[in-house]
Write an enzyme that holds these catalytic residues in place. Structure first.
Site, PDB file in Angstrom:
ATOM      1  N   HIS A 450       0.818  -1.219   0.000  1.00  0.00           N
ATOM      2  CA  HIS A 450       0.000   0.000   0.000  1.00  0.00           C
ATOM      3  C   HIS A 450       0.849   1.265   0.000  1.00  0.00           C
ATOM      4  O   HIS A 450       0.512   2.248  -0.649  1.00  0.00           O
ATOM      5  CB  HIS A 450      -0.944   0.002   1.199  1.00  0.00           C
ATOM      6  CG  HIS A 450      -1.876  -1.151   1.175  1.00  0.00           C
ATOM      7  ND1 HIS A 450      -2.752  -1.344   0.142  1.00  0.00           N
ATOM      8  CD2 HIS A 450      -2.037  -2.191   1.999  1.00  0.00           C
ATOM      9  CE1 HIS A 450      -3.414  -2.442   0.353  1.00  0.00           C
ATOM     10  NE2 HIS A 450      -3.002  -2.989   1.470  1.00  0.00           N
ATOM     11  N   ARG A 557     -10.904   1.819  -5.569  1.00  0.00           N
ATOM     12  CA  ARG A 557     -10.794   0.885  -4.437  1.00  0.00           C
ATOM     13  C   ARG A 557     -11.718   1.401  -3.340  1.00  0.00           C
ATOM     14  O   ARG A 557     -11.368   2.349  -2.623  1.00  0.00           O
ATOM     15  CB  ARG A 557      -9.350   0.820  -3.943  1.00  0.00           C
ATOM     16  CG  ARG A 557      -8.382   0.118  -4.900  1.00  0.00           C
ATOM     17  CD  ARG A 557      -7.001  -0.012  -4.267  1.00  0.00           C
ATOM     18  NE  ARG A 557      -6.143  -0.936  -4.974  1.00  0.00           N
ATOM     19  CZ  ARG A 557      -5.171  -0.578  -5.816  1.00  0.00           C
ATOM     20  NH1 ARG A 557      -4.937   0.685  -6.064  1.00  0.00           N
ATOM     21  NH2 ARG A 557      -4.432  -1.503  -6.401  1.00  0.00           N
ATOM     22  N   ARG A 593     -15.056  -0.761  -7.878  1.00  0.00           N
ATOM     23  CA  ARG A 593     -14.822  -2.149  -7.471  1.00  0.00           C
ATOM     24  C   ARG A 593     -15.513  -2.385  -6.135  1.00  0.00           C
ATOM     25  O   ARG A 593     -15.336  -1.601  -5.191  1.00  0.00           O
ATOM     26  CB  ARG A 593     -13.324  -2.419  -7.329  1.00  0.00           C
ATOM     27  CG  ARG A 593     -13.071  -3.849  -6.867  1.00  0.00           C
ATOM     28  CD  ARG A 593     -11.615  -4.184  -6.827  1.00  0.00           C
ATOM     29  NE  ARG A 593     -10.953  -3.575  -5.689  1.00  0.00           N
ATOM     30  CZ  ARG A 593      -9.644  -3.701  -5.450  1.00  0.00           C
ATOM     31  NH1 ARG A 593      -8.891  -4.391  -6.292  1.00  0.00           N
ATOM     32  NH2 ARG A 593      -9.101  -3.145  -4.403  1.00  0.00           N
ATOM     33  N   GLU A 692      -7.607 -11.972 -11.376  1.00  0.00           N
ATOM     34  CA  GLU A 692      -6.418 -11.853 -10.526  1.00  0.00           C
ATOM     35  C   GLU A 692      -6.118 -13.163  -9.801  1.00  0.00           C
ATOM     36  O   GLU A 692      -5.242 -13.236  -8.949  1.00  0.00           O
ATOM     37  CB  GLU A 692      -6.557 -10.687  -9.539  1.00  0.00           C
ATOM     38  CG  GLU A 692      -7.848 -10.651  -8.750  1.00  0.00           C
ATOM     39  CD  GLU A 692      -7.983  -9.398  -7.890  1.00  0.00           C
ATOM     40  OE1 GLU A 692      -6.986  -8.685  -7.686  1.00  0.00           O
ATOM     41  OE2 GLU A 692      -9.098  -9.136  -7.408  1.00  0.00           O
ATOM     42  N   ASN A 715      -1.191  -7.503  -9.662  1.00  0.00           N
ATOM     43  CA  ASN A 715      -0.547  -7.631  -8.341  1.00  0.00           C
ATOM     44  C   ASN A 715      -0.899  -8.980  -7.724  1.00  0.00           C
ATOM     45  O   ASN A 715      -0.041  -9.733  -7.289  1.00  0.00           O
ATOM     46  CB  ASN A 715      -1.017  -6.519  -7.385  1.00  0.00           C
ATOM     47  CG  ASN A 715      -0.847  -5.142  -7.964  1.00  0.00           C
ATOM     48  OD1 ASN A 715      -0.069  -4.954  -8.882  1.00  0.00           O
ATOM     49  ND2 ASN A 715      -1.581  -4.175  -7.443  1.00  0.00           N
ATOM     50  N   ASP A 716      -2.196  -9.248  -7.689  1.00  0.00           N
ATOM     51  CA  ASP A 716      -2.609 -10.525  -7.111  1.00  0.00           C
ATOM     52  C   ASP A 716      -2.353 -11.691  -8.057  1.00  0.00           C
ATOM     53  O   ASP A 716      -2.006 -12.784  -7.615  1.00  0.00           O
ATOM     54  CB  ASP A 716      -4.092 -10.480  -6.721  1.00  0.00           C
ATOM     55  CG  ASP A 716      -4.278  -9.808  -5.371  1.00  0.00           C
ATOM     56  OD1 ASP A 716      -3.495 -10.124  -4.455  1.00  0.00           O
ATOM     57  OD2 ASP A 716      -5.162  -8.954  -5.238  1.00  0.00           O
ATOM     58  N   ARG A 726       2.559 -10.772  -1.660  1.00  0.00           N
ATOM     59  CA  ARG A 726       2.797  -9.345  -1.896  1.00  0.00           C
ATOM     60  C   ARG A 726       3.360  -8.737  -0.624  1.00  0.00           C
ATOM     61  O   ARG A 726       2.879  -9.005   0.443  1.00  0.00           O
ATOM     62  CB  ARG A 726       1.483  -8.608  -2.146  1.00  0.00           C
ATOM     63  CG  ARG A 726       0.763  -9.005  -3.327  1.00  0.00           C
ATOM     64  CD  ARG A 726      -0.659  -8.471  -3.305  1.00  0.00           C
ATOM     65  NE  ARG A 726      -0.740  -7.022  -3.447  1.00  0.00           N
ATOM     66  CZ  ARG A 726      -1.828  -6.396  -3.840  1.00  0.00           C
ATOM     67  NH1 ARG A 726      -2.919  -7.090  -4.143  1.00  0.00           N
ATOM     68  NH2 ARG A 726      -1.875  -5.102  -3.935  1.00  0.00           N
ATOM     69  N   CYS A 763      -5.262  -3.344 -14.355  1.00  0.00           N
ATOM     70  CA  CYS A 763      -5.250  -2.333 -13.295  1.00  0.00           C
ATOM     71  C   CYS A 763      -4.230  -2.642 -12.213  1.00  0.00           C
ATOM     72  O   CYS A 763      -4.163  -1.941 -11.206  1.00  0.00           O
ATOM     73  CB  CYS A 763      -6.641  -2.137 -12.699  1.00  0.00           C
ATOM     74  SG  CYS A 763      -7.275  -3.606 -11.913  1.00  0.00           S
TER      75      CYS A 763
HETATM   76  C1  PEP Z   1      -4.353  -6.243  -8.225  1.00  0.00           C
HETATM   77  O1  PEP Z   1      -4.430  -7.236  -7.494  1.00  0.00           O
HETATM   78  O2  PEP Z   1      -3.554  -6.154  -9.180  1.00  0.00           O
HETATM   79  C2  PEP Z   1      -5.219  -5.080  -7.966  1.00  0.00           C
HETATM   80  C3  PEP Z   1      -5.239  -4.049  -8.790  1.00  0.00           C
HETATM   81  O3  PEP Z   1      -5.969  -5.082  -6.847  1.00  0.00           O
HETATM   82  P1  PEP Z   1      -5.411  -4.722  -5.371  1.00  0.00           P
HETATM   83  O4  PEP Z   1      -4.001  -4.204  -5.565  1.00  0.00           O
HETATM   84  O5  PEP Z   1      -6.332  -3.715  -4.811  1.00  0.00           O
HETATM   85  O6  PEP Z   1      -5.468  -6.051  -4.691  1.00  0.00           O
HETATM   86 MG    MG Z   2      -6.135  -7.467  -6.182  1.00  0.00          MG
END
Ligand code: PEP
Ligand code: MG
Length: 829
Positions: A450, A557, A593, A692, A715-716, A726, A763
């Protein structure tokens, strides 16, 4: 009349004590109930909480009950029994740490004289004095208000030397208390040079503030059925130096000078947000909650409030501890064990409860008073390291006060500079005075944590994951940070200052040029346009997005509305927030989302319980499908905001088509309910899902007919594909979303979508990576959604490409075997 309950492992002992005590009260009899033995003929010795509760209820009068118990598990059973009582009754029951025989007799006499509950309890506590006087022997000093019996006959001792460099400081103290707590025996530390200095070995406060230093000789006294096993375990722990031999050097704590790396005074971390910054270090401070003394009627209610607050802080501390244990080392994580022990310290909590019940004051006042006095004890210790532990006590104490008062979340920056923080939560975005933040350095976090996302959103240079040493930087120290190189210079020379002043100027110039061109669309050389939109998490972010040339919002988000509060936001509050953001964005599309909490974003009020692997647990859509009340409230708020705004809905963490169907069914149900209420809504709202989880990418052809669009959360998707958590520093090398295993899934998703005429966006953080942009476009991605600060640069990159070349380089990348190979290709492409 105050009555008594005698709790013992042995029915005959309890009956005998009751008989003796009754003999003293013939004039004015009182009720003396007993709760003893297990009732099991095979194993008759023991205690039972339910039986104790029954005995208390039998003996109960409006004036109260004093409970005396023998040792070990009898104490725990009595405490449990107390919790089983009605709150009202509980406030009139005292568990007393006096020796059973002497205490019962003294208490019975005082009760039969009509003494108050406090009189009877005090009389019992002083019961041993006459015997000690008469025999003139060793005088243990029972800590007032503790429920623990003190060593009497049968005590066993060992004498040990503490060899750890920093003595019995927070981490060893935590291990010491955890080990002691495994045994029934009552255990005490005694200072050999001053026998009156004693500490209950099961109390973290008592052990840590006991302040044993390196080479100090201490005596450990234990009494109870497993005393010798307990002493042996503690002796082994001390002999092993609490496992600190190697780690103490490897993981410096605040008192240890900052490590050097690369050039002198440089620290290396994870490059999180590009750019340079120079300025003084500014430590993140939170406003102190204001606590006032208030008289209260219902002590049980105050105690229950405190329990809830403690529960929330315990859960979040455990989560951080587990995350650190996985990402850093056990040594770093152990400090959180010390925090947890503080939150569970029986002696400390007992004193808070006592204050609430006897002074009839509010929980926050009782808590704060106890925390302040504990911190003062640490501050008075003649040892620099232990004095510094006062800060730990204050910190954890403050977290509980924040939960109790709902205040104190505001972030304060005393001056402008480079922000130093352990970590930044998404909710901090809204609370930071951005004009004062020139750069960001954090102890924790990886490239998609974050803190990193926040920095990129704001376009602020940042280095994260610097480890505990960053927290040792003094406020005001001159710093230079290099967000590209992941480097922080803590003692810059004049030559370095000159060099970075030049780089900073060039960077500002490049950024301003990119920004001024950013309002225009991103069109490639061949005329193909790519939609560049923003990832946002607040209204303020929406404004920053527009300033940076965002053509819409690809990911709102919504968690920001749900985190760091005591209950879920109402439909009205959400409706207002979605409307406000959509209004800022004008006609541009905003993809909302639905709630993605759980995982590393726990919500206190949802009581999800502890999960071994929260990222694989009840997160996002899984949670929403289990809590239709919360989910439908959010859907109502979004749907109600659709008539005037260009909103789309997106479900996160979809693993399976049945989840999409269930989510859509709830959406339809919500729509029907709103229609019945004649609430205005847009006739049609696009619904998409995040891809994801690898299962969704693999079965994208099954999901495509059910949705209007896909947005790939790299990311996920990377975390789950490479099984690399992560934000876990230890597996940073596996967190590169340019890994061919991820790219192949992106291609598969795009192909499946195009068969069904659906579009695909990205995203995750990969969308803003200049090395990845040509590949993503070449694979057929139509929309890139990213932190606002990255938009100007991304648009520049897109404008320099043409579709054919992008397709060729994407095809090449898919043939490679590692993320490094893909990065190497992109450097030369
Ligand atoms: C992701 O997982 O790439 C994503 C954009 O969602 P978050 O980072 O909020 O989990
Ligand atoms: Mg995610």
């Amino acid at each position: 009349m105050v009555n008594l309950v005698i709790v013992s492992h042995s029915p005959s002992l309890a009956a005998g004590v009751a008989e003796l005590a009754r003999a003293m009260t013939r004039q004015q009899p009182i009720v003396i109930a007993t709760a003893a033995g297990t009732g099991d003929a095979q194993h008759p010795l023991g205690t039972n909480a339910d039986e104790i509760r029954h005995a208390v209820e039998t003996a109960y009068s409006g004036d109260g009950v004093v409970v005396l118990m023998d040792l070990g598990s009898a104490i725990m059973s009595a405490e449990l029994a107390l919790d089983l009582l009605s709150p009202d009754m509980r406030t009139h029951v005292r568990l007393i740490a006096a020796p059973v025989v002497e205490g019962a007799i003294a208490a019975a006499v005082q009760a039969s004289l009509g003494g108050s509950l406090d009189d009877v309890a005090n009389e019992a506590m002083g019961a041993l004095a006459a015997k000690i006087d008469q025999l003139g022997q060793y005088q243990p000093q029972p800590p007032l208000k503790t429920k623990v019996t003190h060593p009497l006959a049968g005590a066993q001792d060992i004498v040990v030397t503490i060899e750890n460099r920093l003595g019995l400081h927070a981490r060893p103290a935590a291990q010491f208390v955890q080990t002691a707590a495994r045994f029934q025996a009552d255990i005490f530390l005694v200072r050999v040079v001053d026998e009156t200095r004693r500490a209950n070995a099961k109390s973290i406060n008592a052990v840590a503030s006991f302040g044993a230093r390196q080479n100090e000789v201490i005596r450990i006294t234990a009494v109870g059925p497993d005393a010798s096993e307990a002493l042996q375990a503690l002796q082994e722990l001390i002999a092993s130096k609490f496992g600190e031999d190697g780690e103490e050097a490897a993981a410096p704590v605040a008192a240890v000078p900052v490590q050097t790396a690369v050039e002198a005074g440089a620290m290396m971390g994870v490059a999180a947000s590009p750019g340079y910054a120079m300025g003084p270090a500014v430590m993140l401070h939170f406003a102190e909650p204001i606590v006032e003394r208030q008289s209260i009627e219902n002590a049980a209610k105050e105690w229950a409030r405190l329990q809830t607050a403690l529960g929330v802080v315990r859960t979040s501390t455990e989560m951080v501890r587990d995350q650190i244990a996985r990402s850093a080392n056990k040594y770093d994580a152990a400090i959180f064990d010390a925090h947890l022990l503080f939150l569970n310290d029986p002696e400390f909590l007992d004193s808070v409860r006592h204050t609430i019940e006897t002074e009839h004051v509010n929980a926050e006042w009782a808590w704060k008073t106890a925390v302040d006095s504990s911190a003062q004890k640490f501050e008075a210790i003649d040892d620099e390291y232990l004095r510094a532990r006062a800060a730990d006590v204050k910190d954890i104490g403050r977290q509980v006060l924040v939960q109790l008062t709902g205040q104190g979340k505001d972030v304060q920056l005393p001056h402008a500079g480079i922000l130093i923080a352990i970590d930044l939560a998404p909710s901090d975005t809204a609370r930071l005075d951005r004009s004062k933040v020139l750069g960001i350095c954090t102890e924790r976090g990886g490239p998609t944590s974050h803190s990193a996302i926040l920095a990129r959103t704001l376009g602020i240079p940042a280095v994260v994951g610097l480890g505990p040493k960053v927290m040792a930087i003094a406020d005001g120290t001159s710093l230079i940070i290099d967000g590209q190189g992941g480097k922080v210079l803590t003692a810059p020379t004049n030559a370095m200052i000159d060099d970075y002043t030049k780089r900073l100027k060039e960077w500002h110039l490049a950024r301003d040029t990119a920004r001024s061109a950013s309002a225009a669309p991103a069109v490639m050389k061949d005329g193909t346009a790519v939609e560049v939109v923003a990832n946002i998490g607040s209204t303020e972010d929406a404004r920053v997005a527009l300033d940076n040339g965002a053509e819409g919002v690809g990911l709102l988000r919504t968690e920001f509305l749900f985190l760091d509060r005591r209950d879920a936001p109402s439909e009205e509050e959400q409706f207002d927030a979605y409307q406000t953001i959509a209004t800022v964005m004008g006609e541009r599309p905003v993809i909302v989302r639905t709630l993605d909490v759980g995982g590393d974003k726990p919500l206190a009020y949802l009581d999800l319980g502890r999960e071994e692997n929260p990222f694989l647990g009840q997160r996002a859509i899984r949670l929403c499908l289990n809590r239709p009340d919360i989910f439908k409230t959010q859907l109502r708020a979004i749907l109600r905001a659709t008539p005037k705004h260009n909103l789309k809905i997106m479900f996160p963490m979809i693993a399976d088509v049945t989840e999409v169907r269930r989510a859509r069914a709830l959406l339809n149900e919500t729509r029907a309910e709103l229609a019945a209420e004649k609430a205005p809504m847009a006739d049609r709202v696009d619904v998409g899902i995040m891809v994801e989880i690898p299962a969704a990418a693999i079965l994208a052809h099954v999901l495509a007919p059910e949705v209007d669009f896909f947005s790939i959360g790299t990311n996920d998707l990377t975390q789950y594909t490479l099984a690399a958590e992560r934000g876990n520093r230890a597996v940073t090398h596996l967190q590169d979303a340019l890994h061919p295993a991820v790219l192949i899934q992106i291609r598969q998703t795009v192909q499946a979508a195009s068969v069904h005429g659906k579009w695909v966006g990205v995203c995750g953080e990969l969308a803003s990576d200049p090395a990845a942009i040509p590949i993503l476009i070449g694979l057929g991605v139509k929309e890139l959604s990213m932190a606002s600060g990255s938009i100007p640069k991304a648009k520049q990159v897109i404008r320099s490409l043409n579709l054919k070349d992008a397709q060729a380089v994407a095809a090449q990348a898919l043939q490679l075997d590692t993320a490094e190979a893909v990065r190497k290709l992109m450097k030369t492409a």
